[in-house]
Design a protein around this motif. Structure first.
Motif, PDB file in Angstrom:
ATOM      1  N   GLU A 237      -3.942  10.244  17.686  1.00 15.93           N
ATOM      2  CA  GLU A 237      -4.396  11.646  17.663  1.00 15.93           C
ATOM      3  C   GLU A 237      -5.431  11.836  16.541  1.00 15.93           C
ATOM      4  O   GLU A 237      -6.444  12.519  16.721  1.00 15.93           O
ATOM      5  CB  GLU A 237      -3.206  12.610  17.444  1.00 15.93           C
ATOM      6  CG  GLU A 237      -2.255  12.711  18.629  1.00 15.93           C
ATOM      7  CD  GLU A 237      -1.311  11.517  18.768  1.00 15.93           C
ATOM      8  OE1 GLU A 237      -1.183  10.728  17.799  1.00 15.93           O
ATOM      9  OE2 GLU A 237      -0.706  11.359  19.839  1.00 15.93           O
ATOM     10  N   ILE A 238      -5.156  11.206  15.403  1.00 20.37           N
ATOM     11  CA  ILE A 238      -6.089  11.355  14.278  1.00 20.37           C
ATOM     12  C   ILE A 238      -7.424  10.666  14.599  1.00 20.37           C
ATOM     13  O   ILE A 238      -8.497  11.196  14.291  1.00 20.37           O
ATOM     14  CB  ILE A 238      -5.448  10.787  12.979  1.00 20.37           C
ATOM     15  CG1 ILE A 238      -4.215  11.611  12.601  1.00 20.37           C
ATOM     16  CG2 ILE A 238      -6.464  10.730  11.831  1.00 20.37           C
ATOM     17  CD1 ILE A 238      -4.464  13.096  12.365  1.00 20.37           C
TER      18      ILE A 238
ATOM     19  N   THR B  59       4.084  13.275   4.293  1.00 16.95           N
ATOM     20  CA  THR B  59       2.642  13.066   4.206  1.00 16.95           C
ATOM     21  C   THR B  59       2.265  11.749   4.845  1.00 16.95           C
ATOM     22  O   THR B  59       2.435  10.700   4.235  1.00 16.95           O
ATOM     23  CB  THR B  59       2.213  13.025   2.712  1.00 16.95           C
ATOM     24  OG1 THR B  59       2.684  14.187   2.090  1.00 16.95           O
ATOM     25  CG2 THR B  59       0.721  12.904   2.557  1.00 16.95           C
TER      26      THR B  59
ATOM     27  N   GLN C 268      -6.845  18.793   8.243  1.00 16.59           N
ATOM     28  CA  GLN C 268      -7.352  17.518   7.748  1.00 16.59           C
ATOM     29  C   GLN C 268      -8.489  17.686   6.751  1.00 16.59           C
ATOM     30  O   GLN C 268      -8.790  16.798   6.000  1.00 16.59           O
ATOM     31  CB  GLN C 268      -7.886  16.687   8.927  1.00 16.59           C
ATOM     32  CG  GLN C 268      -6.808  16.185   9.859  1.00 16.59           C
ATOM     33  CD  GLN C 268      -6.015  15.064   9.216  1.00 16.59           C
ATOM     34  OE1 GLN C 268      -6.570  14.058   8.818  1.00 16.59           O
ATOM     35  NE2 GLN C 268      -4.712  15.251   9.091  1.00 16.59           N
TER      36      GLN C 268
ATOM     37  N   GLN D 164       0.854  -1.201   0.000  1.00 15.30           N
ATOM     38  CA  GLN D 164       0.000   0.000   0.000  1.00 15.30           C
ATOM     39  C   GLN D 164       0.887   1.247   0.000  1.00 15.30           C
ATOM     40  O   GLN D 164       1.603   1.490   0.982  1.00 15.30           O
ATOM     41  CB  GLN D 164      -0.868  -0.023   1.267  1.00 15.30           C
ATOM     42  CG  GLN D 164      -1.775   1.160   1.436  1.00 15.30           C
ATOM     43  CD  GLN D 164      -2.479   1.150   2.796  1.00 15.30           C
ATOM     44  OE1 GLN D 164      -1.895   0.696   3.778  1.00 15.30           O
ATOM     45  NE2 GLN D 164      -3.687   1.638   2.859  1.00 15.30           N
ATOM     46  N   GLY D 165       0.839   2.024  -1.057  1.00 15.10           N
ATOM     47  CA  GLY D 165       1.702   3.205  -1.169  1.00 15.10           C
ATOM     48  C   GLY D 165       0.931   4.494  -0.945  1.00 15.10           C
ATOM     49  O   GLY D 165       0.563   5.167  -1.900  1.00 15.10           O
ATOM     50  N   TYR D 166       0.672   4.808   0.313  1.00 20.01           N
ATOM     51  CA  TYR D 166      -0.015   6.063   0.638  1.00 20.01           C
ATOM     52  C   TYR D 166       0.982   7.062   1.258  1.00 20.01           C
ATOM     53  O   TYR D 166       1.158   8.151   0.755  1.00 20.01           O
ATOM     54  CB  TYR D 166      -1.131   5.827   1.667  1.00 20.01           C
ATOM     55  CG  TYR D 166      -2.387   5.131   1.174  1.00 20.01           C
ATOM     56  CD1 TYR D 166      -2.500   4.626  -0.103  1.00 20.01           C
ATOM     57  CD2 TYR D 166      -3.478   4.987   2.031  1.00 20.01           C
ATOM     58  CE1 TYR D 166      -3.667   3.987  -0.516  1.00 20.01           C
ATOM     59  CE2 TYR D 166      -4.651   4.361   1.624  1.00 20.01           C
ATOM     60  CZ  TYR D 166      -4.743   3.858   0.347  1.00 20.01           C
ATOM     61  OH  TYR D 166      -5.889   3.234  -0.049  1.00 20.01           O
ATOM     62  N   SER D 167       1.616   6.654   2.388  1.00 28.86           N
ATOM     63  CA  SER D 167       2.437   7.615   3.148  1.00 28.86           C
ATOM     64  C   SER D 167       3.658   8.056   2.356  1.00 28.86           C
ATOM     65  O   SER D 167       4.232   7.287   1.591  1.00 28.86           O
ATOM     66  CB  SER D 167       2.915   6.972   4.455  1.00 28.86           C
ATOM     67  OG  SER D 167       1.831   6.478   5.173  1.00 28.86           O
TER      68      SER D 167
ATOM     69  N   ASP E 213     -10.699  19.943  12.418  1.00 31.32           N
ATOM     70  CA  ASP E 213      -9.279  20.226  12.271  1.00 31.32           C
ATOM     71  C   ASP E 213      -9.097  20.728  10.837  1.00 31.32           C
ATOM     72  O   ASP E 213      -9.258  19.974   9.890  1.00 31.32           O
ATOM     73  CB  ASP E 213      -8.504  18.919  12.517  1.00 31.32           C
ATOM     74  CG  ASP E 213      -7.045  19.058  12.174  1.00 31.32           C
ATOM     75  OD1 ASP E 213      -6.603  20.189  11.933  1.00 31.32           O
ATOM     76  OD2 ASP E 213      -6.352  18.029  12.161  1.00 31.32           O
TER      77      ASP E 213
ATOM     78  N   THR F 183       4.796  -1.313   3.890  1.00 32.54           N
ATOM     79  CA  THR F 183       4.889  -2.689   4.391  1.00 32.54           C
ATOM     80  C   THR F 183       4.997  -3.647   3.209  1.00 32.54           C
ATOM     81  O   THR F 183       4.229  -3.527   2.244  1.00 32.54           O
ATOM     82  CB  THR F 183       3.618  -3.029   5.202  1.00 32.54           C
ATOM     83  OG1 THR F 183       3.404  -2.005   6.163  1.00 32.54           O
ATOM     84  CG2 THR F 183       3.732  -4.379   5.899  1.00 32.54           C
TER      85      THR F 183
ATOM     86  N   ILE G  94       0.352   4.140  15.688  1.00 33.42           N
ATOM     87  CA  ILE G  94       0.757   4.972  14.536  1.00 33.42           C
ATOM     88  C   ILE G  94       0.175   4.408  13.243  1.00 33.42           C
ATOM     89  O   ILE G  94      -0.427   5.131  12.450  1.00 33.42           O
ATOM     90  CB  ILE G  94       2.302   5.026  14.422  1.00 33.42           C
ATOM     91  CG1 ILE G  94       2.927   5.540  15.714  1.00 33.42           C
ATOM     92  CG2 ILE G  94       2.721   5.871  13.219  1.00 33.42           C
ATOM     93  CD1 ILE G  94       4.443   5.431  15.756  1.00 33.42           C
ATOM     94  N   VAL G  95       0.372   3.085  13.060  1.00 36.51           N
ATOM     95  CA  VAL G  95      -0.021   2.461  11.788  1.00 36.51           C
ATOM     96  C   VAL G  95      -1.527   2.617  11.547  1.00 36.51           C
ATOM     97  O   VAL G  95      -2.309   2.609  12.493  1.00 36.51           O
ATOM     98  CB  VAL G  95       0.416   0.965  11.779  1.00 36.51           C
ATOM     99  CG1 VAL G  95      -0.225   0.167  12.886  1.00 36.51           C
ATOM    100  CG2 VAL G  95       0.135   0.315  10.430  1.00 36.51           C
ATOM    101  N   ALA G  96      -1.882   2.819  10.284  1.00 37.47           N
ATOM    102  CA  ALA G  96      -3.290   2.925   9.868  1.00 37.47           C
ATOM    103  C   ALA G  96      -4.045   4.055  10.589  1.00 37.47           C
ATOM    104  O   ALA G  96      -5.211   3.915  10.929  1.00 37.47           O
ATOM    105  CB  ALA G  96      -4.014   1.590  10.069  1.00 37.47           C
ATOM    106  N   GLY G  97      -3.345   5.150  10.823  1.00 34.48           N
ATOM    107  CA  GLY G  97      -3.982   6.307  11.467  1.00 34.48           C
ATOM    108  C   GLY G  97      -3.612   6.398  12.936  1.00 34.48           C
ATOM    109  O   GLY G  97      -3.953   5.510  13.719  1.00 34.48           O
TER     110      GLY G  97
ATOM    111  N   TRP H 210       6.988  -4.085  19.157  1.00 33.11           N
ATOM    112  CA  TRP H 210       6.030  -4.023  18.044  1.00 33.11           C
ATOM    113  C   TRP H 210       4.802  -3.193  18.432  1.00 33.11           C
ATOM    114  O   TRP H 210       4.283  -2.405  17.653  1.00 33.11           O
ATOM    115  CB  TRP H 210       5.605  -5.436  17.729  1.00 33.11           C
ATOM    116  CG  TRP H 210       5.243  -5.822  16.328  1.00 33.11           C
ATOM    117  CD1 TRP H 210       5.180  -7.106  15.872  1.00 33.11           C
ATOM    118  CD2 TRP H 210       4.855  -5.005  15.223  1.00 33.11           C
ATOM    119  NE1 TRP H 210       4.795  -7.108  14.567  1.00 33.11           N
ATOM    120  CE2 TRP H 210       4.586  -5.834  14.143  1.00 33.11           C
ATOM    121  CE3 TRP H 210       4.706  -3.633  15.041  1.00 33.11           C
ATOM    122  CZ2 TRP H 210       4.165  -5.355  12.899  1.00 33.11           C
ATOM    123  CZ3 TRP H 210       4.292  -3.151  13.797  1.00 33.11           C
ATOM    124  CH2 TRP H 210       4.037  -4.018  12.755  1.00 33.11           C
TER     125      TRP H 210
END
Ligand SMILES: Cc1cc2nc3c(=O)[nH]c(=O)nc-3n(C[C@H](O)[C@H](O)[C@H](O)COP(=O)(O)OP(=O)(O)OC[C@H]3O[C@@H](n4cnc5c(N)ncnc54)[C@H](O)[C@@H]3O)c2cc1C
Length: 391
Positions: free
Chosen positions: A370-371, A128, A389, A121-124, A386, A156, A364-367, A358
């Motif tokens: 805080e988000i 960003t 966002q 998955q190439g998002y981050s 926000d 990943t 952090i992963v998948a959001g 781990w």
């Protein structure tokens, strides 16, 4: 093949026998290795126990979503590893089935099903992560398709992947979530470079991925160009649904292990009381998580998306899992770091340190937490949005 009548009973018997065969080849401690997960993907596929809800024409069995949920719970209870293509099964396959053209489905679904074509998955991107709408990777229109330039990070399994589903900016000068596309990129193409990132566990499951003038032919955008944000948001809903179940079962197992560790720990009575109170708080949190996941899965089984409940589940689960491992390490003291050879009053399994480290990634992963809190604050509590966002 496991028949549809008595499906879960027969699947249970098959899973027990198959997992015994798998574990003879891959000892338990190594069950998260890619080789083991690849072998498991293949075994499930040969037994026709993967892609249970997909249409028959793509190798599925058209079983109800409720059966898929029950099957996942069964697998998790038996500590089955995640099949190698779990990212594609969880996020991409349902998105492809919903938005893909017949040609895209025919091209990609068989390799997802049997695990022969691993996806990432190439998002981050380096600048960003939480604010995905500021993606900078660009695709320039060419007569035969697109030329992609940019950089993704924390990807990943990119080092194993043949394909990447990525968010890229296809409209020059577009801002925020407008002008993004959901692109299916061949990781074997000229100009793709994958650089591993070593984690504090010593493993290297994540990567930086560089795209340098990578040619992507026509027909590799899901939906229309510019529709990527809508598609990525739909894909995110799948991630919070059925495939969350194994994580909750795993957390319940980890809580039981913590309770056993507390029972064995050589503690003074007042110290024991302090630890026991914390473990009870964690047990209460796990119960709430169980209720919430059941509710989310009821929504999913009736064709709904998890929405706000998914965000709350992710938040509670990730924070509780971290606390469970913090508590376990606190109980074990130095033995947690030194492992079974430490000569400590009681042995710490080698996996304790790995899981503790781990678990730091889970918030952090998948959001990030805080988000998730922002989402809950805005959508459930009606707090002001926000602005970054929602630009
Ligand atoms: C184990 C792991 C696997 C991953 N796998 C993948 C993958 O396969 N593919 C992929 O694309 N990405 C992957 N990621 C990346 C992950 O999606 C991002 O790390 C995550 O979205 C956070 O983005 P960031 O790291 O850029 O942090 P940032 O967005 O820079 O955030 C930094 C800090 O600021 C906080 N913050 C940011 N914005 C706000 C705000 N608006 N309000 C309040 N606080 C805020 C965050 O919560 C965080 O604490 C993975 C990450 C991990 C840890």
């Amino acid at each position: 093949m496991i028949r549809t009548e008595n499906f879960l009973e027969d699947a249970d018997a098959w899973l027990r026998a198959a997992l015994a065969r798998l574990r003879a080849r891959y000892p338990d401690t190594a069950s998260h290795t890619p080789e083991c997960r690849q072998a498991w993907n293949r075994m499930l596929c040969e037994a026709d126990l993967i892609a249970l809800t997909w249409p028959r024409e793509y190798g599925g069995r058209e079983l109800p979503t409720a059966t898929l949920i029950a099957f996942h719970e069964l697998c998790a209870r038996l500590h089955a590893p995640q099949p190698i293509n779990s990212i594609a099964h969880a996020i991409l396959a349902p998105t492809l089935l919903r938005f893909g053209t017949p040609a895209q489905k025919a091209l990609f679904l068989p390799g997802i099903r049997d695990g022969s074509e691993i996806w990432c998955q190439g998002y981050s991107e380096p600048q960003t992560g939480s604010d995905l709408s500021s993606v900078r990777t660009r695709a320039r229109a060419e007569p035969a398709g697109w030329l992609v330039d940019g950089r993704k990070i924390w990807t990943t399994q990119a080092h194993l992947a043949k394909w990447c589903f990525a968010l890229v900016r296809t409209e020059p000068d577009s801002q925020a979530h407008r002008g993004l596309s959901f692109m299916l990129i061949d990781m074997r193409a000229h100009g793709v470079r994958v650089e591993p990132i070593r984690q504090m566990t010593g493993e290297a499951d994540y990567n930086e991925v560089l795209f340098e003038a990578v040619a992507v032919p026509e027909g590799r955008i899901l939906g229309e160009p510019g529709e990527g944000w809508r598609i990525a948001m739909a894909a995110a809903e799948y991630e919070r649904g059925i495939y969350f179940m194994p994580r909750v079962v795993q957390l319940e197992d980890e809580l039981r292990e913590l309770e056993a560790a507390l029972a064995q720990a050589p503690l003074a009575p007042d110290e024991r009381a302090v630890h026991a109170r914390r473990v009870q708080d964690l047990a209460d949190a796990c119960q709430v998580i169980r209720w919430r996941v059941d509710r989310v899965l009821r929504q999913v089984a009736s064709g709904d998306t998890p929405g706000i409940d998914g965000a709350m589940l992710k938040l509670m689960w990730s924070e509780t899992r971290q606390q469970v491992w913090e508590q376990r390490v606190e109980l074990l003291g130095e033995a947690a770091i030194l492992g079974p050879q430490a000569g400590a009053p009681y042995a710490a399994p080698a996996s304790v340190l790995r899981e503790f480290l781990w678990s730091r990634a889970e918030t952090i992963v998948a959001g990030t937490s805080e988000i998730q809190r922002n989402i809950v604050g805005e959508r459930l509590l009606g707090l002001p949005k926000d602005r970054k966002q929602h630009a």
